[in-house]
Design a protein around this motif. Sequence first.
Motif, PDB file in Angstrom:
ATOM      1  N   CYS A  21       0.840  -1.195   0.000  1.00 19.11           N
ATOM      2  CA  CYS A  21       0.000   0.000   0.000  1.00 19.11           C
ATOM      3  C   CYS A  21       0.873   1.243   0.000  1.00 19.11           C
ATOM      4  CB  CYS A  21      -0.969   0.010   1.190  1.00 19.11           C
ATOM      5  SG  CYS A  21      -0.237   0.411   2.771  1.00 19.11           S
ATOM      6  N   SER A  23       0.803   5.142   1.592  1.00 18.76           N
ATOM      7  CA  SER A  23       0.120   5.871   2.665  1.00 18.76           C
ATOM      8  C   SER A  23       0.753   7.239   2.889  1.00 18.76           C
ATOM      9  CB  SER A  23       0.178   5.064   3.972  1.00 18.76           C
ATOM     10  OG  SER A  23       1.501   5.064   4.481  1.00 18.76           O
ATOM     11  N   ILE A  27      -2.628   7.012   6.720  1.00 19.72           N
ATOM     12  CA  ILE A  27      -3.879   6.830   5.977  1.00 19.72           C
ATOM     13  C   ILE A  27      -3.522   6.142   4.658  1.00 19.72           C
ATOM     14  CG2 ILE A  27      -5.828   7.975   4.830  1.00 19.72           C
ATOM     15  CD1 ILE A  27      -5.895   8.236   7.905  1.00 19.72           C
ATOM     16  N   LEU A  29      -3.635   5.350   0.934  1.00 24.67           N
ATOM     17  CA  LEU A  29      -4.017   6.069  -0.283  1.00 24.67           C
ATOM     18  C   LEU A  29      -4.333   5.116  -1.430  1.00 24.67           C
ATOM     19  CD1 LEU A  29      -1.273   8.858  -0.213  1.00 24.67           C
ATOM     20  CD2 LEU A  29      -3.601   8.949   0.721  1.00 24.67           C
ATOM     21  N   ASN A  44     -12.338  -0.644  -1.358  1.00 24.50           N
ATOM     22  CA  ASN A  44     -13.232   0.455  -0.968  1.00 24.50           C
ATOM     23  C   ASN A  44     -13.200   0.702   0.547  1.00 24.50           C
ATOM     24  OD1 ASN A  44     -14.521  -2.107  -0.663  1.00 24.50           O
ATOM     25  ND2 ASN A  44     -16.498  -1.084  -0.486  1.00 24.50           N
ATOM     26  N   VAL A  47      -8.880   2.008   1.173  1.00 24.79           N
ATOM     27  CA  VAL A  47      -8.450   3.315   0.663  1.00 24.79           C
ATOM     28  C   VAL A  47      -9.151   4.417   1.457  1.00 24.79           C
ATOM     29  CG1 VAL A  47      -8.447   4.853  -1.349  1.00 24.79           C
ATOM     30  CG2 VAL A  47      -7.850   2.434  -1.612  1.00 24.79           C
ATOM     31  N   ASP A  48      -8.372   5.364   1.918  1.00 22.50           N
ATOM     32  CA  ASP A  48      -8.792   6.482   2.767  1.00 22.50           C
ATOM     33  C   ASP A  48      -9.035   6.068   4.222  1.00 22.50           C
ATOM     34  OD1 ASP A  48      -8.615   8.359   0.710  1.00 22.50           O
ATOM     35  OD2 ASP A  48     -10.669   7.945   0.059  1.00 22.50           O
ATOM     36  N   ALA A  49      -8.689   4.829   4.573  1.00 23.60           N
ATOM     37  CA  ALA A  49      -8.835   4.365   5.957  1.00 23.60           C
ATOM     38  C   ALA A  49      -7.511   4.522   6.699  1.00 23.60           C
ATOM     39  CB  ALA A  49      -9.271   2.902   5.986  1.00 23.60           C
ATOM     40  N   SER A  50      -7.612   4.651   7.999  1.00 25.51           N
ATOM     41  CA  SER A  50      -6.435   4.669   8.861  1.00 25.51           C
ATOM     42  C   SER A  50      -5.883   3.250   8.967  1.00 25.51           C
ATOM     43  CB  SER A  50      -6.837   5.163  10.247  1.00 25.51           C
ATOM     44  OG  SER A  50      -5.841   4.852  11.197  1.00 25.51           O
ATOM     45  N   THR A 109       4.904  10.677   1.485  1.00 24.19           N
ATOM     46  CA  THR A 109       4.228   9.438   1.147  1.00 24.19           C
ATOM     47  C   THR A 109       5.168   8.276   1.443  1.00 24.19           C
ATOM     48  OG1 THR A 109       3.051  10.650  -0.577  1.00 24.19           O
ATOM     49  CG2 THR A 109       3.054   8.254  -0.745  1.00 24.19           C
TER      50      THR A 109
END
Length: 186
Positions: A21, A23, A27, A29, A44, A47-50, A109
């Motif tokens: 991933c 991040s 978070i 990305l 879904n 992505v955008d989760a901690s 990043t």
Amino acid sequence: MDSKNTIDFERIFHLAPIGMCISRNRIILACNEAMTDMFGLGENLLVDASFQILYPTPDEFERTGARIAPIMNAKGSYSDERIMKRASQELFWCHVSGRVLEKKNASTTEIWTFEDLSAKRPVSAELTPREREISAMLVEGKTSKLIARQIGLSPRTVEMHRAKLMRKFCASTSSELVHKLLGLMH
């Protein structure tokens, strides 16, 4: 390079055989298929989760982040083995490695890889969050004094946790405990 020889890095990322991933500030990305399969969470949901979603408890997420941040800032990379959590709530050992993409920028990043170690090292005893944290550091070969310094406990408290782990794993020596944590003995 002509179009026939162009390397499709995005496709390679998504199809890589290890969880990956990208991040920023813990978070997610972007993530690949191997990561969604490993954790049992769809893209879904990731992505955008901690990263907290991948940890057994919020406290473990916080403590791990506090331990890793200074190392990432100083070295630009970090690697360890720790217990993570799947969507099914199953706990599993995972080798986690990360590196910043721009060493000069602390809030840059990062790219992370996740290797599921459950086939080689099952989580075989009910452990508290603190015992999981100490187990991961024992597997790295760290002494009680070093563990105590890194996580802000007294060496005596770390020894107490080690003794509890030895009882849970029916280990008579620290070396035997580490072997059992590594899944080398049953």
